[in-house]
Design a protein around this motif. Structure first.
Motif, PDB file in Angstrom:
ATOM      1  N   ARG A  99      -9.880  -0.643  19.553  1.00  0.00           N
ATOM      2  CA  ARG A  99     -11.274  -0.182  19.506  1.00  0.00           C
ATOM      3  C   ARG A  99     -12.013  -0.689  18.278  1.00  0.00           C
ATOM      4  NH1 ARG A  99      -9.984   2.176  23.630  1.00  0.00           N
ATOM      5  NH2 ARG A  99      -8.087   3.415  23.725  1.00  0.00           N
ATOM      6  N   GLY A 100     -11.474  -1.761  17.723  1.00  0.00           N
ATOM      7  CA  GLY A 100     -12.235  -2.434  16.664  1.00  0.00           C
ATOM      8  C   GLY A 100     -11.908  -1.994  15.263  1.00  0.00           C
ATOM      9  N   GLY A 101     -10.910  -1.155  15.067  1.00  0.00           N
ATOM     10  CA  GLY A 101     -10.513  -0.754  13.726  1.00  0.00           C
ATOM     11  C   GLY A 101      -9.417  -1.668  13.204  1.00  0.00           C
ATOM     12  N   VAL A 102      -9.183  -1.612  11.900  1.00  0.00           N
ATOM     13  CA  VAL A 102      -8.115  -2.393  11.285  1.00  0.00           C
ATOM     14  C   VAL A 102      -7.130  -1.408  10.647  1.00  0.00           C
ATOM     15  CG1 VAL A 102      -7.533  -4.201   9.617  1.00  0.00           C
ATOM     16  CG2 VAL A 102      -9.767  -4.217  10.776  1.00  0.00           C
ATOM     17  N   VAL A 103      -5.850  -1.548  10.966  1.00  0.00           N
ATOM     18  CA  VAL A 103      -4.852  -0.621  10.444  1.00  0.00           C
ATOM     19  C   VAL A 103      -4.056  -1.280   9.332  1.00  0.00           C
ATOM     20  CG1 VAL A 103      -2.818   0.775  11.003  1.00  0.00           C
ATOM     21  CG2 VAL A 103      -4.716   0.601  12.642  1.00  0.00           C
ATOM     22  N   HIS A 104      -3.920  -0.553   8.220  1.00  0.00           N
ATOM     23  CA  HIS A 104      -3.135  -1.021   7.069  1.00  0.00           C
ATOM     24  C   HIS A 104      -2.006  -0.027   6.838  1.00  0.00           C
ATOM     25  CE1 HIS A 104      -6.735  -3.499   5.897  1.00  0.00           C
ATOM     26  NE2 HIS A 104      -7.344  -2.488   6.513  1.00  0.00           N
ATOM     27  N   TRP A 105      -0.908  -0.512   6.317  1.00  0.00           N
ATOM     28  CA  TRP A 105       0.236   0.360   6.023  1.00  0.00           C
ATOM     29  C   TRP A 105       0.484   0.322   4.527  1.00  0.00           C
ATOM     30  CZ3 TRP A 105       3.236   2.544  10.213  1.00  0.00           C
ATOM     31  CH2 TRP A 105       2.781   2.176  11.483  1.00  0.00           C
ATOM     32  N   ALA A 106       0.738   1.492   3.954  1.00  0.00           N
ATOM     33  CA  ALA A 106       0.979   1.552   2.513  1.00  0.00           C
ATOM     34  C   ALA A 106       2.287   2.281   2.248  1.00  0.00           C
ATOM     35  CB  ALA A 106      -0.175   2.272   1.809  1.00  0.00           C
ATOM     36  N   ARG A 107       3.191   1.582   1.559  1.00  0.00           N
ATOM     37  CA  ARG A 107       4.488   2.201   1.246  1.00  0.00           C
ATOM     38  C   ARG A 107       4.306   3.373   0.272  1.00  0.00           C
ATOM     39  NH1 ARG A 107       5.087  -3.362   0.715  1.00  0.00           N
ATOM     40  NH2 ARG A 107       6.660  -4.350   2.009  1.00  0.00           N
ATOM     41  N   ASP A 108       3.354   3.225  -0.644  1.00  0.00           N
ATOM     42  CA  ASP A 108       3.196   4.269  -1.650  1.00  0.00           C
ATOM     43  C   ASP A 108       1.779   4.281  -2.217  1.00  0.00           C
ATOM     44  OD1 ASP A 108       3.007   2.187  -3.485  1.00  0.00           O
ATOM     45  OD2 ASP A 108       5.134   2.301  -4.025  1.00  0.00           O
ATOM     46  N   ALA A 109       1.577   5.139  -3.221  1.00  0.00           N
ATOM     47  CA  ALA A 109       0.258   5.334  -3.816  1.00  0.00           C
ATOM     48  C   ALA A 109      -0.300   4.021  -4.363  1.00  0.00           C
ATOM     49  CB  ALA A 109       0.347   6.367  -4.942  1.00  0.00           C
ATOM     50  N   ASN A 110       0.512   3.262  -5.063  1.00  0.00           N
ATOM     51  CA  ASN A 110       0.024   2.014  -5.654  1.00  0.00           C
ATOM     52  C   ASN A 110      -0.489   1.060  -4.577  1.00  0.00           C
ATOM     53  OD1 ASN A 110       0.472   2.496  -8.440  1.00  0.00           O
ATOM     54  ND2 ASN A 110       2.677   2.240  -8.088  1.00  0.00           N
ATOM     55  N   GLU A 111       0.282   0.952  -3.510  1.00  0.00           N
ATOM     56  CA  GLU A 111      -0.106   0.025  -2.455  1.00  0.00           C
ATOM     57  C   GLU A 111      -1.383   0.499  -1.745  1.00  0.00           C
ATOM     58  OE1 GLU A 111       2.259  -2.893   0.548  1.00  0.00           O
ATOM     59  OE2 GLU A 111       3.000  -0.840   0.438  1.00  0.00           O
ATOM     60  N   ALA A 112      -1.483   1.802  -1.508  1.00  0.00           N
ATOM     61  CA  ALA A 112      -2.686   2.325  -0.861  1.00  0.00           C
ATOM     62  C   ALA A 112      -3.914   2.104  -1.741  1.00  0.00           C
ATOM     63  CB  ALA A 112      -2.509   3.815  -0.569  1.00  0.00           C
ATOM     64  N   ASN A 113      -3.754   2.360  -3.037  1.00  0.00           N
ATOM     65  CA  ASN A 113      -4.882   2.162  -3.953  1.00  0.00           C
ATOM     66  C   ASN A 113      -5.319   0.702  -3.986  1.00  0.00           C
ATOM     67  OD1 ASN A 113      -4.998   4.864  -4.640  1.00  0.00           O
ATOM     68  ND2 ASN A 113      -3.670   4.633  -6.432  1.00  0.00           N
ATOM     69  N   GLU A 114      -4.339  -0.198  -3.963  1.00  0.00           N
ATOM     70  CA  GLU A 114      -4.679  -1.634  -3.963  1.00  0.00           C
ATOM     71  C   GLU A 114      -5.439  -2.010  -2.693  1.00  0.00           C
ATOM     72  OE1 GLU A 114      -0.571  -2.608  -6.288  1.00  0.00           O
ATOM     73  OE2 GLU A 114      -0.877  -3.589  -4.339  1.00  0.00           O
ATOM     74  N   ILE A 115      -4.962  -1.510  -1.571  1.00  0.00           N
ATOM     75  CA  ILE A 115      -5.612  -1.849  -0.294  1.00  0.00           C
ATOM     76  C   ILE A 115      -7.064  -1.378  -0.298  1.00  0.00           C
ATOM     77  CG2 ILE A 115      -5.636  -1.332   2.184  1.00  0.00           C
ATOM     78  CD1 ILE A 115      -2.517  -1.100   1.981  1.00  0.00           C
ATOM     79  N   VAL A 116      -7.254  -0.118  -0.694  1.00  0.00           N
ATOM     80  CA  VAL A 116      -8.616   0.435  -0.646  1.00  0.00           C
ATOM     81  C   VAL A 116      -9.514  -0.301  -1.642  1.00  0.00           C
ATOM     82  CG1 VAL A 116     -10.039   2.494  -0.932  1.00  0.00           C
ATOM     83  CG2 VAL A 116      -7.786   2.684   0.129  1.00  0.00           C
ATOM     84  N   THR A 117      -8.997  -0.550  -2.837  1.00  0.00           N
ATOM     85  CA  THR A 117      -9.808  -1.248  -3.847  1.00  0.00           C
ATOM     86  C   THR A 117     -10.234  -2.617  -3.316  1.00  0.00           C
ATOM     87  OG1 THR A 117      -8.530  -0.137  -5.563  1.00  0.00           O
ATOM     88  CG2 THR A 117      -9.839  -2.021  -6.255  1.00  0.00           C
ATOM     89  N   ARG A 118      -9.288  -3.326  -2.728  1.00  0.00           N
ATOM     90  CA  ARG A 118      -9.581  -4.653  -2.185  1.00  0.00           C
ATOM     91  C   ARG A 118     -10.637  -4.564  -1.074  1.00  0.00           C
ATOM     92  NH1 ARG A 118      -6.464  -6.569   1.595  1.00  0.00           N
ATOM     93  NH2 ARG A 118      -4.641  -5.360   0.978  1.00  0.00           N
TER      94      ARG A 118
END
Lengths: 257, 493, 210
Positions: B101-120
């Motif tokens: 439905r047009g969304g993009v899914v990201h996977w984050a192993r931990d807090a650092n990875e999630a923060n990097e994804i969102v910041t990017r």
């Protein structure tokens, strides 16, 4: 009925009058009371403090001590709750499946005093006389784990001379919680302070409950404050009659220890 | 925050825990130490006592209205258990549906990875401002700090989160993060920090809410990127759900061009129909309302309506470790209603900050130690009198007291060297499992009669750990004879 | 290993080889209220519940919707509002629209903040919880329409009123962007005292036809 009395480690050691009252009451109601001498503890303190492996031999001792008993009664909601909800589980986790089964089977015949009187024997008027103003604290494990409900109140309402006053915030924990009272002494004391304020607000002479441990906590606080209001176990109230007044009781009138 | 980073990354049951040095799952004090200070704060005690008793009453009333509450609660529990048992499959299905439905899914192993994804993702939009909907997951990972470190301005838009952010404070409740502040304190924060605020501002809650409305209105209208959490995500349809009250959630979910949702992997539910259970359990348990004012759902991107770019970040951060614990896994069933906080006598007195984690109260006392590994939050499983009030109100029947007891054992069993306590408990276990030794020990306890010197209670000043008791409570002098002894004397054995 | 693969493999590791089969989910809660949609008692219940959120309900016959919408706007905006203050959903029935009012089009959503009130239909209403659901259809409008103007008027017809949450959700399409509205925007963040009206519409008026 032949009833095996489980005094519990705390009552046996520190407040034997509570076990004595339980025995006297059951005998007065026409039952034979036996006290297995090999009994010690249900293991709850160990389990709740994190020593579940160490609790296994304690559970085994308990099962040994009460093997063959027809019905087991204890003046403690908390210990009975542990027998019902914890003993078999810790045994099973330790791989002691036989013990787990035995503990489960024994739990099925183990009752907290007020539940035994009201639900098993079908008695609410035990013929007691206790001319005092009393408030009742429903201890957490009796209330939430055993769901004793109104049983203690039915019993208290039938006691001659007893004036029962409702405790505000009754269902709030007194702050005992076993080793919580020591490990988190400040928070425990804060909870106790609020409980005592509610108890004192009722102007009751006596605060009663079905658990000697919680009563030791509330009573210990009231005593420190020189509050005058004292704690008396439900069994001691129910065991009291006109004839059973003794001079050396902290609770008068009551049975002799 | 823990100062020393060990050579080996911590694990819980063999799976990586939430990493140290990022996010808000670890306090810098043990619970008893933190609570000691909080207990002396009379204002805090008054604020918490007032707020929690208010919400307890509201909850009890609306839960009592539903004749099938017990059945809903059991269905909620069973749905969560069933979801966890097939969590991998549901997550893959969710990913397929959101992507379709047009969304993009990201996977984050931990807090650092999630923060990097969102910041990017935020940086890729070219904007420097982010509006946020209150979200426990982003609080947990410290996303605001990460975005700010990247030079971005972050605006919390939930009223309570705004109070906390403006007051440079930290949240103390899952649902009402500023529950520890009263109206007068909030007025002071607003008067001091909101530019151009009406100097006549009073402490009337309505006036304070209107000041927040004015303050944030312009930001909503110019925002290009929003970050949210999610209360539920439906695997079969890819539908995300946010439950809220103020409309700040709708603003963030609707107006910006880009929406980034960060969600713990345990928030997935298999089917749309499952929401018929949770949308009844959640509002009544959390705010004590029949239904919260606004619930928004969306599946991917809808042309002409709302953000045209949607990212979903699926976060582990220690959750798979919790899942591996067969007893503790139930904690993942939590729907963050906070009913357990509101009934907890310990929370009510010690307050949320004493727990040192964004997840305070009973659920926090089990969830935080499992996410970080028990040793990083070892005092939390003991921060409970095991009264069981939390279990009674939990809308998905999480047996929190049993998990607390389980984690205490995990802590005890994790010790490589025996502690003094362990030595004592092991000795006592030996004594209690041998009647002869037990009777000897009971006799030995009568030594207390010597120090009592005939008084009915023991002296106040006794060595630790008994001092923990006797500082505020009397201890009765042990009697001359135990009950069993006297019975045997009278009746024979 | 990618993060995706790693998280999924951790989940599998956590669940182990022989996964426990969880208990079957028993749905023995109330799936239906028992009363058919539009039952007069349900309409009464909806009114009671919506008013409990301190929203206003105006009841009318199906033929009087247009006039009642105007009455609702009188109440929400005060007499003397102009047609230009009001923006309506593009698919709202012709005879429900106040004469001369603005119809939402594909203007940038933020421009809707300039309007004082909006009028929409709903997809379904749940009586027990006092909830109106807007589903992004032309009659309900896009989400921003029911969000930015400070006064929201929703028209509910009797046949849209169901008793329970399960009945309400069963009527909805989970692929559409849905907004469930239960009273005006509100907060309880200050001492848990409810204050109506924060960021969303501060005034909610419900026109219940039938």
């Amino acid at each position: 009925m032949k009833v095996a009395l489980f005094a519990t480690c705390l009552v046996d050691t520190l407040t034997p009058s509570v076990a004595r009252a339980t025995a006297t009451l059951l005998q007065r109601l026409g039952h034979e009371v036996v006290v297995p001498p090999g009994q010690s503890c249900c293991g709850q303190m160990h389990v709740n403090t994190g020593y579940r492996r160490e609790a296994v031999p304690i559970v085994a001792n308990h099962v040994r001590a009460f093997a063959g008993a027809e019905a087991i009664v204890a003046p403690s909601g908390s210990c009975v709750a542990s027998i019902h909800h914890q003993q078999a589980a810790v045994a099973r986790r330790a791989g002691e499946h036989r013990l787990a089964e035995e503990a489960e089977e024994l739990a099925g015949r183990t009752y907290e005093l007020s539940q035994f009187l009201v639900d098993v024997l079908g008695v609410t008027d035990v013929g007691a006389y206790y001319p005092h103003r009393v408030t009742y604290h429903p201890t957490c494990h009796s209330l939430r784990l055993l769901k004793v409900g109104e049983a203690p109140l039915h019993l208290l309402r039938a006691v001659r001379g007893l004036e029962l006053v409702e405790l505000p915030g009754a269902e709030q924990c007194c702050g005992f919680g076993g080793t919580f009272a020591v490990k988190n002494a400040d928070t425990s004391t804060a909870m106790l302070t609020d409980k005592m304020a509610n108890v004192l607000g009722t102007h009751a002479e006596v605060c009663t409950a079905g658990d000697a441990s919680c009563l030791m906590h509330i009573g210990g606080g009231l005593s420190r404050l020189r509050a005058g209001t004292r704690t008396v176990h439900l069994a001691e109230i129910l065991a009291s009659t006109e004839e059973a007044v003794t001079p050396d009781q902290t609770t008068k009138p009551a049975v002799s220890a | 925050m823990t100062a020393t980073v060990p050579p080996k990354a911590p694990t819980f049951l063999g799976l990586p825990t939430a990493p140290r040095g990022v996010g808000h799952l670890r306090g810098d004090q043990s619970f008893p130490d933190a609570a000691r200070g909080a207990l002396r704060d009379g204002q805090l005690r008054a604020n918490l006592g007032h707020a929690t008793s208010t919400i307890r009453g509201k909850r009890a009333k609306v839960v009592g209205e539903l004749p099938d509450w017990a059945q809903l609660r059991e269905a909620g529990r069973a749905l969560k258990a069933a979801t966890m048992a097939r969590l991998d499959e549901h997550l893959e299905e969710l990913e397929r549906q959101v992507t379709a439905r047009g969304g993009v899914v990201h996977w984050a192993r931990d807090a650092n990875e999630a923060n990097e994804i969102v910041t990017r993702l935020v940086q890729a939009t070219g904007t420097s401002e982010v509006v946020k909907v209150k979200s426990m997951a982003t609080q947990e990972i410290g996303l605001n700090e990460a975005l700010e470190a990247a030079g971005l301005d972050v605006f919390e838009t939930d009223l309570a989160e705004l109070i906390v952010q403006l007051g440079e404070d930290s949240p103390s409740h899952i649902l009402v993060p500023a529950i520890h502040k009263n109206r007068a304190e909030i007025r002071e924060i607003f008067a001091r920090t909101i530019p151009g605020v009406d100097p006549e501002l009073t402490d009337d809650p309505r006036q304070l809410a209107m000041a927040a409305r004015t303050h944030l209105r312009e930001r909503f209208l110019r925002a290009r990127v929003a970050v949210s959490g999610a209360n539920f995500a439906v695997a079969e349809t890819g539908t995300l759900t946010v439950v809220e009250s103020e409309g700040n959630g709708r603003m963030c979910l609707t107006l910006p061009e880009t929406l980034i949702t960060v969600m713990g992997i345990e928030k997935v539910v298999p089917t749309w129909r499952d929401l018929e259970v949770f949308l009844q359990l959640l509002p009544r348990s959390s705010t004590g309302e029949r239904m919260n004012p606004y619930t928004s759902t969306w599946a991917g991107v809808t042309p002409g309506d709302g953000p045209q770019e949607f990212h979903l970040v699926l976060l582990d951060n220690g959750r798979t470790g919790v899942l591996a614990d067969e007893v503790g896994r139930e904690a993942l069933h939590c729907i963050r209603c906070s009913a357990c906080l509101n009934v907890c006598p310990v929370y009510e007195r010690a307050g949320g900050h004493s727990y040192g984690s964004v997840y305070p109260g009973p659920i926090g006392a089990v969830l935080s130690p499992m996410l970080t590994g028990v040793e990083d939050n070892a005092s939390l499983p003991y921060a409970s009198s095991l009264c069981g009030a939390c279990y009674d109100v939990c809308p998905v029947a999480i047996d929190i007291p049993s998990i607390l007891v389980h984690l205490r054992a995990e802590h005890v069993e994790a010790q490589e060297r025996p502690t003094a306590e362990a030595v004592a408990f092991r000795g006592l276990a030996r004594v209690m499992s041998h009647p002869r030794l037990w009777h000897l020990a009971q006799r030995a306890s009568r030594l207390g009669r010597l120090i009592a010197r005939g008084r009915p209670t023991l002296p106040n000043a006794l060595p630790p750990p008994i001092s923990g008791w006797t500082r505020s409570r009397d201890l009765p002098t042990p009697p001359k004879e135990t009950f069993v002894e006297s019975w045997v004397r009278e009746h024979g054995s | 290993m990618s993060a995706r693969e790693e998280v999924l493999s951790r989940v599998r590791q956590a669940l182990g080889e022989d996964r426990t089969t969880p208990d079957e989910v028993v749905r023995d809660y109330r799936l239906a209220d028992g009363r058919p949609a539009g039952d007069p008692a349900l309409l009464e219940l909806l009114v009671d519940r919506v008013e409990d959120y301190r929203a206003t309900v105006l009841r009318c016959s199906p033929a009087e919707v247009g006039a009642t919408v105007r009455a609702a706007l009188d109440q929400g905006l005060g007499d003397g509002w102009a047609a230009g203050d009001v923006v309506v959903a593009p698919g709202l029935a012709e005879d429900w629209r106040p004469a001369g009012c603005d119809v939402d089009d594909d203007r940038p959503a933020v421009q809707l903040a300039d309007r004082a009130a909006s009028v929409t239909a709903v997809a379904v209403a749940v009586a027990e919880t006092g909830t109106l659901v807007l589903d992004g259809s032309p009659a309900c409008g896009r989400r921003a329409l029911s969000l930015l103007p400070d006064c929201l008027v929703c028209v509910v017809t009797a046949d849209q009123v169901v008793g329970s949450v399960p009945e309400g959700l069963a009527r909805l399409d989970p692929l559409r962007p849905l907004t469930m509205v239960s009273g005006p925007s509100a907060t309880s963040d200050i001492e848990l005292q409810r204050v109506e009206g924060v960021h969303g519409p501060r005034t909610l008026l419900v026109v219940l036809a039938g």
